[in-house]
Enzyme design. Structure first.
Site, PDB file in Angstrom:
ATOM      1  N   MET A 154      30.495  50.751  37.283  1.00 44.77           N
ATOM      2  CA  MET A 154      31.623  52.078  36.888  1.00 44.77           C
ATOM      3  C   MET A 154      32.151  52.673  38.169  1.00 44.77           C
ATOM      4  O   MET A 154      32.319  53.767  38.258  1.00 44.77           O
ATOM      5  CB  MET A 154      30.604  52.980  35.952  1.00 44.77           C
ATOM      6  N   GLY A 155      32.929  51.761  38.948  1.00 45.91           N
ATOM      7  CA  GLY A 155      33.341  52.296  39.966  1.00 45.91           C
ATOM      8  C   GLY A 155      34.981  52.817  39.661  1.00 45.91           C
ATOM      9  O   GLY A 155      35.095  53.157  38.536  1.00 45.91           O
ATOM     10  N   ILE A 157      37.709  50.817  39.424  1.00 43.38           N
ATOM     11  CA  ILE A 157      38.170  50.069  38.247  1.00 43.38           C
ATOM     12  C   ILE A 157      37.455  50.053  37.001  1.00 43.38           C
ATOM     13  O   ILE A 157      38.157  50.261  35.852  1.00 43.38           O
ATOM     14  CB  ILE A 157      38.198  48.563  39.180  1.00 43.38           C
ATOM     15  N   ARG A 237      34.065  39.411  41.176  1.00 48.93           N
ATOM     16  CA  ARG A 237      33.970  38.103  41.936  1.00 48.93           C
ATOM     17  C   ARG A 237      33.501  37.148  41.310  1.00 48.93           C
ATOM     18  O   ARG A 237      32.379  37.134  40.453  1.00 48.93           O
ATOM     19  CB  ARG A 237      33.414  38.648  43.438  1.00 48.93           C
ATOM     20  N   GLU A 266      36.433  29.162  44.073  1.00 46.15           N
ATOM     21  CA  GLU A 266      37.949  29.729  43.948  1.00 46.15           C
ATOM     22  C   GLU A 266      38.728  28.811  44.933  1.00 46.15           C
ATOM     23  O   GLU A 266      38.103  28.742  46.076  1.00 46.15           O
ATOM     24  CB  GLU A 266      37.905  30.981  44.200  1.00 46.15           C
ATOM     25  N   HIS A 285      43.020  34.598  39.738  1.00 44.94           N
ATOM     26  CA  HIS A 285      42.719  35.869  40.754  1.00 44.94           C
ATOM     27  C   HIS A 285      44.034  36.735  40.972  1.00 44.94           C
ATOM     28  O   HIS A 285      44.349  36.764  42.044  1.00 44.94           O
ATOM     29  CB  HIS A 285      42.146  35.254  42.116  1.00 44.94           C
TER      30      HIS A 285
HETATM   31  C1  DGY Z   1      40.489  42.918  45.848  1.00 43.79           C
HETATM   32  O1  DGY Z   1      41.308  43.435  46.787  1.00 43.79           O
HETATM   33  O2  DGY Z   1      39.507  42.860  46.316  1.00 43.79           O
HETATM   34  C2  DGY Z   1      40.864  42.020  44.777  1.00 43.79           C
HETATM   35  O3  DGY Z   1      40.180  41.086  44.205  1.00 43.79           O
HETATM   36  C3  DGY Z   1      42.236  41.513  44.765  1.00 43.79           C
HETATM   37  O4  DGY Z   1      43.001  41.186  43.860  1.00 43.79           O
END
Ligand code: DGY
Length: 323
Positions: A154-155, A157, A237, A266, A285
């Site tokens: 819960m940062g 984003i 990630r 990835e 991504h």
């Molecule tokens: C980040 O900045 O870490 C993001 O994954 C880029 O979209």
């Protein structure tokens, strides 16, 4: 003589305006993954690196760059950088926090909505001529209103996702090393242990950084705890999820589907088994991929770079590395 900076991949010139006349820039080739081979020969002279999240900056690379003073990552995540190795060598590290929060949260909701309403499958069926009539039982998905969203991490984003999900009528659970009373009060979110979140959520959405603690967090045991119709969304990630376990979960129907903006590896090779599942949506991504956000990320990265080269504290320093 201006300081030499290696920019690992090309960026639009207008995003790099602040560097004009202040650095000598050598730019790596388009389309590679990892620190470009072509730039290795320039490392001994380099004083700054402007990197992307696909570049591995580790001790071995730093050994070849004795004049390096700053690594500026055009990303908020810094799991591609060995922070300790930088610290030991007195190299400042910068990132781009905050600026990509809203764009990434928007994409998360796009993934949740698409997966919940099976949009990619339905659109592909329509395009392929499989839309024969209005079917009362065709392409049925999940109601978001009243469903439970479990947010892992819960940062900034995670919070931006919570605000959006609340507007869709979702009930919110979260797990996080720190309690977030403001989110609990404003949105009714409830902090619970991960096991409980996995068992109770209709959608599990990952927003934690990749650290030794979160690598492989969503493994077979975690996936088996999820509800059989639940969706897994990953915009954090790739290695937070154990890919082989996810493949089995989709193959054997332990969960209802997945929507992934990040994968491990990835890029995901075109013949990867994850592509075979119609209920697994994969994006390349693109969480921060809006014109405004990417430009602002580049500008922040340039500001960090210049500060590091000039011996000033970085405006957006990775904690513990503002030397
Ligand atoms: C980040 O900045 O870490 C993001 O994954 C880029 O979209």
């Amino acid at each position: 003589m201006l300081p030499l900076v290696l920019l690992t991949h090309p960026l639009p010139a207008e995003w790099l305006q602040s560097l004009e006349g202040r650095v000598r820039l050598i730019v790596g080739p388009e389309g590679t993954t990892g620190f470009p081979e072509a730039l290795l020969k320039d490392l001994p002279e380099a004083e700054g690196l402007l990197t992307l999240l696909i570049d591995r900056v580790d001790g071995a690379l730093l050994e070849r760059a004795p004049r390096l003073r700053v690594v500026s990552n055009m990303a908020v995540g810094v799991d591609n950088i060995d922070l300790r190795a930088c610290q030991e060598r007195g190299i400042a590290v910068g990132n781009t926090p905050g600026v990509l929060t809203e764009a990434t949260a928007d994409l998360t909701l796009a993934l949740i909505l698409s997966a919940a309403r099976r949009l990619p499958e339905a659109a592909a069926d329509a395009r392929a001529g499989r839309w024969k009539t209005w079917s009362p039982t065709g392409w049925l998905g999940m109601d978001l209103n009243g469903a439970t969203l479990g947010i892992v991490g819960m940062g900034k984003i995670g919070q931006a996702v919570a605000r959006r999900a609340a507007a869709f009528g979702m009930r919110l659970l979260y797990t996080s090393p720190h309690a977030r009373p403001e989110v609990e009060e404003a949105l009714g979110a409830q902090r619970v242990p991960l096991e409980q979140l996995l068992e109770a959520s209709d959608v599990v959405s990952l927003h934690c950084p990749l650290t030794p603690q979160t690598r492989g967090l969503i493994n077979e045991a975690a996936l088996r705890r999820m509800k059989p119709r639940a969706l897994l969304v990953n915009v954090a990630r790739g290695p937070v999820v154990v890919t082989e376990a996810l493949v089995r979960a989709l193959q054997e129907g332990w969960i209802g589907g997945a929507a992934l903006d990040v994968t491990d590896p990835e890029p995901l090779p075109p013949d990867h088994p994850l592509y075979q599942f119609p209920n697994c949506l994969i994006a390349p991504h693109i969480g921060s991929a809006t014109w405004g956000t990417r430009r602002r990320m580049a500008e922040m990265a340039c500001a960090n770079l210049l500060a590091g080269l000039e011996g000033r504290p970085l405006p957006y320093a990775v904690q513990g590395t503002n030397l």
